[in-house]
Write a protein that holds these residues in place. Sequence first.
Motif, PDB file in Angstrom:
ATOM      1  N   SER A   1     -81.550  22.262 -43.769  1.00  0.00           N
ATOM      2  CA  SER A   1     -81.698  20.889 -43.292  1.00  0.00           C
ATOM      3  C   SER A   1     -80.464  20.437 -42.527  1.00  0.00           C
ATOM      4  O   SER A   1     -80.566  19.811 -41.461  1.00  0.00           O
ATOM      5  N   GLU A   2     -79.282  20.759 -43.042  1.00  0.00           N
ATOM      6  CA  GLU A   2     -78.051  20.374 -42.361  1.00  0.00           C
ATOM      7  C   GLU A   2     -77.946  21.041 -40.993  1.00  0.00           C
ATOM      8  O   GLU A   2     -77.573  20.401 -39.997  1.00  0.00           O
ATOM      9  N   ALA A   3     -78.299  22.319 -40.914  1.00  0.00           N
ATOM     10  CA  ALA A   3     -78.237  23.029 -39.629  1.00  0.00           C
ATOM     11  C   ALA A   3     -79.247  22.474 -38.636  1.00  0.00           C
ATOM     12  O   ALA A   3     -78.947  22.307 -37.444  1.00  0.00           O
ATOM     13  N   ASP A   4     -80.447  22.154 -39.112  1.00  0.00           N
ATOM     14  CA  ASP A   4     -81.474  21.611 -38.219  1.00  0.00           C
ATOM     15  C   ASP A   4     -81.070  20.246 -37.673  1.00  0.00           C
ATOM     16  O   ASP A   4     -81.282  19.947 -36.483  1.00  0.00           O
ATOM     17  N   GLN A   5     -80.493  19.408 -38.515  1.00  0.00           N
ATOM     18  CA  GLN A   5     -80.088  18.082 -38.060  1.00  0.00           C
ATOM     19  C   GLN A   5     -78.928  18.153 -37.078  1.00  0.00           C
ATOM     20  O   GLN A   5     -78.877  17.377 -36.110  1.00  0.00           O
ATOM     21  N   MET A   6     -78.005  19.077 -37.282  1.00  0.00           N
ATOM     22  CA  MET A   6     -76.914  19.230 -36.331  1.00  0.00           C
ATOM     23  C   MET A   6     -77.419  19.755 -34.993  1.00  0.00           C
ATOM     24  O   MET A   6     -76.928  19.350 -33.922  1.00  0.00           O
ATOM     25  N   ALA A   7     -78.405  20.642 -35.042  1.00  0.00           N
ATOM     26  CA  ALA A   7     -79.007  21.112 -33.787  1.00  0.00           C
ATOM     27  C   ALA A   7     -79.721  19.970 -33.081  1.00  0.00           C
ATOM     28  O   ALA A   7     -79.655  19.842 -31.847  1.00  0.00           O
ATOM     29  N   LEU A   8     -80.388  19.110 -33.845  1.00  0.00           N
ATOM     30  CA  LEU A   8     -81.050  17.948 -33.252  1.00  0.00           C
ATOM     31  C   LEU A   8     -80.031  17.008 -32.618  1.00  0.00           C
ATOM     32  O   LEU A   8     -80.278  16.438 -31.540  1.00  0.00           O
ATOM     33  N   ALA A   9     -78.889  16.844 -33.258  1.00  0.00           N
ATOM     34  CA  ALA A   9     -77.830  16.011 -32.679  1.00  0.00           C
ATOM     35  C   ALA A   9     -77.345  16.588 -31.351  1.00  0.00           C
ATOM     36  O   ALA A   9     -77.113  15.849 -30.385  1.00  0.00           O
ATOM     37  N   ARG A  10     -77.199  17.897 -31.277  1.00  0.00           N
ATOM     38  CA  ARG A  10     -76.796  18.527 -30.011  1.00  0.00           C
ATOM     39  C   ARG A  10     -77.869  18.341 -28.940  1.00  0.00           C
ATOM     40  O   ARG A  10     -77.559  18.161 -27.758  1.00  0.00           O
ATOM     41  N   TYR A  11     -79.123  18.367 -29.352  1.00  0.00           N
ATOM     42  CA  TYR A  11     -80.203  18.152 -28.381  1.00  0.00           C
ATOM     43  C   TYR A  11     -80.171  16.723 -27.840  1.00  0.00           C
ATOM     44  O   TYR A  11     -80.421  16.500 -26.648  1.00  0.00           O
ATOM     45  N   GLN A  12     -79.874  15.754 -28.693  1.00  0.00           N
ATOM     46  CA  GLN A  12     -79.781  14.374 -28.234  1.00  0.00           C
ATOM     47  C   GLN A  12     -78.606  14.207 -27.273  1.00  0.00           C
ATOM     48  O   GLN A  12     -78.691  13.429 -26.312  1.00  0.00           O
ATOM     49  N   LEU A  13     -77.519  14.924 -27.506  1.00  0.00           N
ATOM     50  CA  LEU A  13     -76.413  14.906 -26.548  1.00  0.00           C
ATOM     51  C   LEU A  13     -76.856  15.465 -25.199  1.00  0.00           C
ATOM     52  O   LEU A  13     -76.454  14.970 -24.139  1.00  0.00           O
ATOM     53  N   PHE A  14     -77.661  16.521 -25.246  1.00  0.00           N
ATOM     54  CA  PHE A  14     -78.202  17.085 -24.005  1.00  0.00           C
ATOM     55  C   PHE A  14     -79.059  16.055 -23.274  1.00  0.00           C
ATOM     56  O   PHE A  14     -78.953  15.898 -22.051  1.00  0.00           O
ATOM     57  N   LEU A  15     -79.921  15.340 -24.012  1.00  0.00           N
ATOM     58  CA  LEU A  15     -80.765  14.318 -23.385  1.00  0.00           C
ATOM     59  C   LEU A  15     -79.918  13.200 -22.786  1.00  0.00           C
ATOM     60  O   LEU A  15     -80.218  12.697 -21.691  1.00  0.00           O
ATOM     61  N   ASP A  16     -78.865  12.798 -23.489  1.00  0.00           N
ATOM     62  CA  ASP A  16     -77.987  11.753 -22.956  1.00  0.00           C
ATOM     63  C   ASP A  16     -77.291  12.234 -21.686  1.00  0.00           C
ATOM     64  O   ASP A  16     -77.157  11.463 -20.725  1.00  0.00           O
ATOM     65  N   ALA A  17     -76.858  13.478 -21.661  1.00  0.00           N
ATOM     66  CA  ALA A  17     -76.242  14.028 -20.448  1.00  0.00           C
ATOM     67  C   ALA A  17     -77.246  14.069 -19.302  1.00  0.00           C
ATOM     68  O   ALA A  17     -76.898  13.799 -18.141  1.00  0.00           O
ATOM     69  N   LYS A  18     -78.490  14.398 -19.615  1.00  0.00           N
ATOM     70  CA  LYS A  18     -79.527  14.412 -18.572  1.00  0.00           C
ATOM     71  C   LYS A  18     -79.759  13.017 -18.010  1.00  0.00           C
ATOM     72  O   LYS A  18     -79.855  12.827 -16.785  1.00  0.00           O
ATOM     73  N   ASN A  19     -79.817  12.017 -18.893  1.00  0.00           N
ATOM     74  CA  ASN A  19     -80.022  10.644 -18.432  1.00  0.00           C
ATOM     75  C   ASN A  19     -78.852  10.180 -17.565  1.00  0.00           C
ATOM     76  O   ASN A  19     -79.056   9.503 -16.547  1.00  0.00           O
TER      77      ASN A  19
END
Length: 470
Positions: A97-115
């Motif tokens: 669960s901890e690894a999945d949530q950290m990966a999700l956080a990195r994905y949100q950073l990617f989305l913010d960079a895209k925006n």
Amino acid sequence: MRHLISLLLLCSLVQFASAQSLDEYLVKAAENNPELKAYYNEYLAASEIGNQVSLPDPELQVGVFFRPMERFMGNQQADIRLMQMFPWFGMLKAQESEADQMALARYQLFLDAKNNLFYQFKTSWYALAELEQEIRIAEENLEILRKYERMALIRFESAATSSSSPSSTPMASSPSASFSTGSGGVNTMGNQTQGMFSQAKSSAMASPAAMGSTGPGMTDVLRIRLQINTLENDLELLNANKLPLQVELNKLMNSPREAQISTPEPLISFAMNLEKQAILDSITTNNPMLAMYDAELLALESQKRMAKLDGRPMFGAGVNYMPFQARIEDGMSMGGNDMIMPMVTMTLPIYRKKTTAKIKEAELRQEAVRFKKGNTLNQLEIGWSKAIRDLEDANRKVALYESQLDLANQNLSLLLTAYATNGQDFEEVLRAQQLILDYEFSKIGAITRQYTSLAMLDMLSATGVQPYSN
């Protein structure tokens, strides 16, 4: 929120000519931008951490005696142990669960960079569109000023001819010389004036010294040539400003700086009825940075659970295998039977200070993330309020400049008529023409601010809001 969704559906049905080209460039930027690729690969790397969660590696111990150890069961040749440790129940699930949530956080950073990339690209694209419109308007006004120059030269030559030949009739007394102003600020003249333009074409660029006169009419010619020189210089600057924007757009797409960028279509003013609170609700729901903090909070919650479970015992199960070789005593074979011994082990986490500190660390990190999320939410609301203010101000400015342009064109038409009648107030004609040029530039700037403000709201809310025309 339902109204906002309906509005977005309506907006998607109305397409601008430039939208498709802009969307194509945005896709290209998303596929090729190095910074965005870096964020995406960081997300992919983080997503692999979850696949690394597993039981601890089993431990194999092998001991071989150089000289067999004599035992009652025979000569022991070796000692082989195999042990597998098992964490407390729920530890592996918490780690996943901890690894999945950290990966999700990195994905949100990617989305913010895209925006942010899309917003940067859109603002540069709209700036290029604004620049192209300013160049077009400047060229049109330059042509108008050259017509005014020819008109002033005709009046100057008519005045000179009238002074030398009393029977001649000046242009100012001709009732057929009339002027009218079009809706775009481009002036059209009567048939007689057009004929005089063609007659004076050869002397339009003649110097005052060559004419041998410095009368009042030549003052008008010099005054307008000053404006022509200034506008030509401004036009060169506008054309020079295109290069940095084209280089920026190409580099955002990771293309060669000299790659051809298609000319954006003119920006069209739009009307948009947006519910401010609905936009703010969309920002708080969809902004990637807020989602990143939520993922970090969940990851830290898993870390806290892991710290608690780490304070529980770990169990191990294994087997101990000891091979024996028969020993000869008094001529008889003794022993030689191998021994297999099951084994169980357990850790004793008696040092509780370490476990308590880990739990406290996770709680403090959670508190820090909550503060960061609160600050980000405040900054997003500030950005929302400024973008709404800029959009509403741009809407008012567009309406104002359209009204001012109508009045300025009417004023210019009257001044041209007066000048054709009595040859006076030519300076007012030039001032009115410059005022129209300023209003046209200001209107284009206001329309550009409409689009950039909407792009800012799009970046904050990540909803893909698009404008629709009047």
